[in-house]
Design a protein around this motif. Structure first.
Motif, PDB file in Angstrom:
ATOM      1  N   ARG A  33       4.616   4.010  -1.373  1.00 25.45           N
ATOM      2  CA  ARG A  33       5.432   5.033  -0.710  1.00 25.45           C
ATOM      3  C   ARG A  33       4.593   6.086   0.018  1.00 25.45           C
ATOM      4  O   ARG A  33       5.133   6.930   0.738  1.00 25.45           O
ATOM      5  CB  ARG A  33       6.357   5.698  -1.727  1.00 25.45           C
ATOM      6  N   VAL A  34       3.277   6.077  -0.177  1.00 24.12           N
ATOM      7  CA  VAL A  34       2.414   7.057   0.499  1.00 24.12           C
ATOM      8  C   VAL A  34       2.423   6.753   1.995  1.00 24.12           C
ATOM      9  O   VAL A  34       2.153   5.623   2.403  1.00 24.12           O
ATOM     10  CB  VAL A  34       0.976   7.010  -0.066  1.00 24.12           C
ATOM     11  N   PRO A  35       2.733   7.750   2.821  1.00 28.98           N
ATOM     12  CA  PRO A  35       2.816   7.495   4.269  1.00 28.98           C
ATOM     13  C   PRO A  35       1.454   7.157   4.876  1.00 28.98           C
ATOM     14  O   PRO A  35       0.436   7.736   4.505  1.00 28.98           O
ATOM     15  CB  PRO A  35       3.351   8.814   4.837  1.00 28.98           C
ATOM     16  N   GLY A  36       1.459   6.188   5.769  1.00 28.54           N
ATOM     17  CA  GLY A  36       0.261   5.860   6.536  1.00 28.54           C
ATOM     18  C   GLY A  36      -0.726   4.918   5.890  1.00 28.54           C
ATOM     19  O   GLY A  36      -1.759   4.608   6.484  1.00 28.54           O
ATOM     20  N   VAL A  37      -0.450   4.443   4.683  1.00 29.10           N
ATOM     21  CA  VAL A  37      -1.386   3.520   4.038  1.00 29.10           C
ATOM     22  C   VAL A  37      -1.353   2.188   4.800  1.00 29.10           C
ATOM     23  O   VAL A  37      -0.322   1.536   4.877  1.00 29.10           O
ATOM     24  CB  VAL A  37      -1.050   3.289   2.549  1.00 29.10           C
ATOM     25  N   ALA A  38      -2.488   1.822   5.368  1.00 23.92           N
ATOM     26  CA  ALA A  38      -2.580   0.566   6.116  1.00 23.92           C
ATOM     27  C   ALA A  38      -3.065  -0.578   5.238  1.00 23.92           C
ATOM     28  O   ALA A  38      -2.759  -1.744   5.505  1.00 23.92           O
ATOM     29  CB  ALA A  38      -3.531   0.739   7.303  1.00 23.92           C
ATOM     30  N   HIS A  39      -3.810  -0.236   4.189  1.00 26.80           N
ATOM     31  CA  HIS A  39      -4.406  -1.262   3.317  1.00 26.80           C
ATOM     32  C   HIS A  39      -4.633  -0.620   1.954  1.00 26.80           C
ATOM     33  O   HIS A  39      -5.169   0.483   1.860  1.00 26.80           O
ATOM     34  CB  HIS A  39      -5.738  -1.720   3.930  1.00 26.80           C
ATOM     35  N   TYR A  40      -4.214  -1.320   0.896  1.00 27.52           N
ATOM     36  CA  TYR A  40      -4.395  -0.818  -0.470  1.00 27.52           C
ATOM     37  C   TYR A  40      -4.906  -1.967  -1.316  1.00 27.52           C
ATOM     38  O   TYR A  40      -4.278  -3.020  -1.395  1.00 27.52           O
ATOM     39  CB  TYR A  40      -3.066  -0.290  -1.017  1.00 27.52           C
ATOM     40  N   VAL A  41      -6.063  -1.758  -1.943  1.00 25.42           N
ATOM     41  CA  VAL A  41      -6.684  -2.793  -2.772  1.00 25.42           C
ATOM     42  C   VAL A  41      -7.018  -2.209  -4.135  1.00 25.42           C
ATOM     43  O   VAL A  41      -7.567  -1.113  -4.223  1.00 25.42           O
ATOM     44  CB  VAL A  41      -7.980  -3.333  -2.115  1.00 25.42           C
ATOM     45  N   GLN A  42      -6.678  -2.956  -5.179  1.00 23.01           N
ATOM     46  CA  GLN A  42      -7.097  -2.635  -6.534  1.00 23.01           C
ATOM     47  C   GLN A  42      -8.119  -3.694  -6.956  1.00 23.01           C
ATOM     48  O   GLN A  42      -7.883  -4.877  -6.756  1.00 23.01           O
ATOM     49  CB  GLN A  42      -5.929  -2.703  -7.509  1.00 23.01           C
ATOM     50  N   GLN A  43      -9.212  -3.260  -7.526  1.00 23.87           N
ATOM     51  CA  GLN A  43     -10.188  -4.173  -8.106  1.00 23.87           C
ATOM     52  C   GLN A  43     -10.256  -3.871  -9.592  1.00 23.87           C
ATOM     53  O   GLN A  43     -10.805  -2.848 -10.003  1.00 23.87           O
ATOM     54  CB  GLN A  43     -11.559  -4.007  -7.448  1.00 23.87           C
ATOM     55  N   HIS A  44      -9.675  -4.750 -10.395  1.00 18.09           N
ATOM     56  CA  HIS A  44      -9.621  -4.555 -11.843  1.00 18.09           C
ATOM     57  C   HIS A  44     -10.916  -5.065 -12.475  1.00 18.09           C
ATOM     58  O   HIS A  44     -11.315  -6.204 -12.226  1.00 18.09           O
ATOM     59  CB  HIS A  44      -8.432  -5.298 -12.431  1.00 18.09           C
ATOM     60  N   ALA A  45     -11.542  -4.238 -13.285  1.00 19.01           N
ATOM     61  CA  ALA A  45     -12.772  -4.631 -13.973  1.00 19.01           C
ATOM     62  C   ALA A  45     -12.387  -5.483 -15.185  1.00 19.01           C
ATOM     63  O   ALA A  45     -11.700  -5.017 -16.083  1.00 19.01           O
ATOM     64  CB  ALA A  45     -13.552  -3.397 -14.406  1.00 19.01           C
TER      65      ALA A  45
END
Length: 106
Positions: A33-45
């Motif tokens: 829902r954050v405005p303007g996020v073009a790419h979101y990546v999670q790297q789980h350890a």
């Protein structure tokens, strides 16, 4: 692209697998829902050479440019995403940096 990267640490007394599941699902929905996020990546350890990983994981959010990040950072949605971190990770240990991808292979 303008990217902000967060290193998330485990919350004391929490179950790691539950924290990762919350991050992957519930927290991801908040970040969407954050405005303007073009790419979101999670790297789980998941592991480390010494056994247990020293942190929960890393998250990167990319925006079109620094101005778009500024708009996002000032939004209620961004504030909600930052506040939600306390539900699955140590909100007092959240190292953050503006980063640049330097692709070496691929």
């Amino acid at each position: 692209m303008f990217t902000v990267t967060f290193v998330l640490h485990e919350k004391s007394g929490s179950d790691r697998s539950e924290a990762l599941q919350y991050w992957r699902t519930t927290h991801a929905d908040v970040v969407r829902r954050v405005p303007g996020v073009a790419h979101y990546v999670q790297q789980h350890a998941l592991g480390a050479p010494e056994g247990e990983p020293p942190f929960l994981g890393v998250a990167s959010l990319s925006f079109a440019d620094e101005a778009a990040f500024g708009v996002a950072a000032g939004s209620e949605e961004f504030a909600a995403a930052v506040a939600d971190v306390a539900n699955f990770a140590d909100a007092d240990r959240l190292p953050t940096a503006f980063t640049e991808d330097v692709v070496i292979v691929g």
